[in-house]
Motif scaffolding. Structure first.
Motif, PDB file in Angstrom:
ATOM      1  N   HIS A 105       0.870  -1.207   0.149  1.00 53.00           N
ATOM      2  CA  HIS A 105       0.112  -0.055  -0.011  1.00 53.00           C
ATOM      3  C   HIS A 105       0.953   1.134  -0.085  1.00 53.00           C
ATOM      4  CE1 HIS A 105      -3.331  -2.681   1.118  1.00 53.00           C
ATOM      5  NE2 HIS A 105      -2.149  -3.243   1.766  1.00 53.00           N
ATOM      6  N   ALA A 106       0.859   1.945  -1.170  1.00 54.95           N
ATOM      7  CA  ALA A 106       1.607   3.286  -1.297  1.00 54.95           C
ATOM      8  C   ALA A 106       0.766   4.335  -1.341  1.00 54.95           C
ATOM      9  CB  ALA A 106       2.280   3.046  -2.691  1.00 54.95           C
ATOM     10  N   LEU A 107       1.146   5.417   0.029  1.00 53.81           N
ATOM     11  CA  LEU A 107       0.121   6.607   0.204  1.00 53.81           C
ATOM     12  C   LEU A 107       1.207   7.664   0.180  1.00 53.81           C
ATOM     13  CD1 LEU A 107      -1.635   4.338   2.104  1.00 53.81           C
ATOM     14  CD2 LEU A 107      -3.245   5.887   1.038  1.00 53.81           C
ATOM     15  N   GLY A 108       0.953   8.609  -0.943  1.00 54.81           N
ATOM     16  CA  GLY A 108       1.996   9.863  -0.955  1.00 54.81           C
ATOM     17  C   GLY A 108       1.259  10.948  -0.883  1.00 54.81           C
ATOM     18  N   ARG A 109      -0.234  11.137  -0.758  1.00 48.58           N
ATOM     19  CA  ARG A 109      -0.836  12.429  -0.598  1.00 48.58           C
ATOM     20  C   ARG A 109      -2.072  12.025   0.115  1.00 48.58           C
ATOM     21  NH1 ARG A 109      -2.945  13.612  -5.685  1.00 48.58           N
ATOM     22  NH2 ARG A 109      -2.691  11.333  -6.385  1.00 48.58           N
ATOM     23  N   ALA A 140      -2.092   5.501   7.465  1.00 46.49           N
ATOM     24  CA  ALA A 140      -1.008   5.792   6.432  1.00 46.49           C
ATOM     25  C   ALA A 140      -0.980   7.105   6.267  1.00 46.49           C
ATOM     26  CB  ALA A 140      -0.806   4.766   5.481  1.00 46.49           C
ATOM     27  N   LEU A 141      -0.604   8.101   7.051  1.00 44.63           N
ATOM     28  CA  LEU A 141      -0.644   9.418   7.051  1.00 44.63           C
ATOM     29  C   LEU A 141       0.805  10.096   6.528  1.00 44.63           C
ATOM     30  CD1 LEU A 141      -2.220  12.250   7.195  1.00 44.63           C
ATOM     31  CD2 LEU A 141      -1.155  12.223   9.382  1.00 44.63           C
ATOM     32  N   PRO A 142       0.726  10.442   5.071  1.00 48.25           N
ATOM     33  CA  PRO A 142       2.184  10.732   4.665  1.00 48.25           C
ATOM     34  C   PRO A 142       2.365  12.158   4.903  1.00 48.25           C
ATOM     35  CG  PRO A 142       0.275  11.014   2.797  1.00 48.25           C
ATOM     36  CD  PRO A 142      -0.197  10.223   4.087  1.00 48.25           C
ATOM     37  N   PHE A 143       3.606  12.403   4.741  1.00 49.37           N
ATOM     38  CA  PHE A 143       4.073  13.978   4.868  1.00 49.37           C
ATOM     39  C   PHE A 143       3.195  15.133   4.613  1.00 49.37           C
ATOM     40  CE2 PHE A 143       6.738  17.698   3.884  1.00 49.37           C
ATOM     41  CZ  PHE A 143       7.296  18.057   5.121  1.00 49.37           C
TER      42      PHE A 143
END
Length: 148
Positions: A105-109, A140-143
């Motif tokens: 799982h890839a979360l960026g935004r 999963a909270l990205p920057f």
């Protein structure tokens, strides 16, 4: 459940003009062996996967080769990647549909719903044990980048 948490891989980083791909490969090999030895259920990567927002193809290949190898060795392993301040959120998410097939799982935004509220449900990732039962949830909270 067994979790392994890492961050700040900085794949693609150079040191005084020297590529560090060999070092990064050794780290990822060690990480994979550690996941196997400890029979981990989930790998959580808390940002700065890459060193720059536009990483080299070789740096990207290191990440994707690792994900494929991890899935081959540990088919039930959940991997959660979030973008850090060095990462491009869009780049982290671009291959997300393919990576989901490898339990990654890839979360960026963060995204906002039409009513202006945070789409928090999108950031909740179920984590399963070896039998496939959901035993935990990862937010999963990205920057968070300042608005422009």
């Amino acid at each position: 459940m067994k979790f392994l948490h890492t961050a700040d891989w900085h794949l693609g980083q150079t040191f005084h003009g020297q590529e560090r791909h060999a070092e990064h490969r050794l780290f990822l090999d060690w990480l994979l062996e550690t996941l196997v030895e400890r029979e981990a259920d989930a790998l959580l990567v808390a940002g700065d996967v890459f060193d720059v927002v536009n990483p080299s193809l070789q740096a990207q290949a290191l990440l994707y080769d690792f994900i494929v190898s991890a899935h081959e060795r540990l088919p039930m392993l959940d991997i959660v990647l979030i973008a850090g301040n060095h990462d491009s959120g869009n780049r982290i998410e671009l291959p997300a549909p393919l990576m989901r097939r490898l339990r990654t799982h890839a979360l960026g935004r963060v995204r906002w719903l039409d009513d202006g509220t945070l789409d928090a449900e999108r950031l909740l990732v179920p984590l399963t044990d070896a039998s496939g039962e959901t035993c935990a949830w990862c937010l999963a909270l990205p920057f968070l980048r300042p608005p422009r």
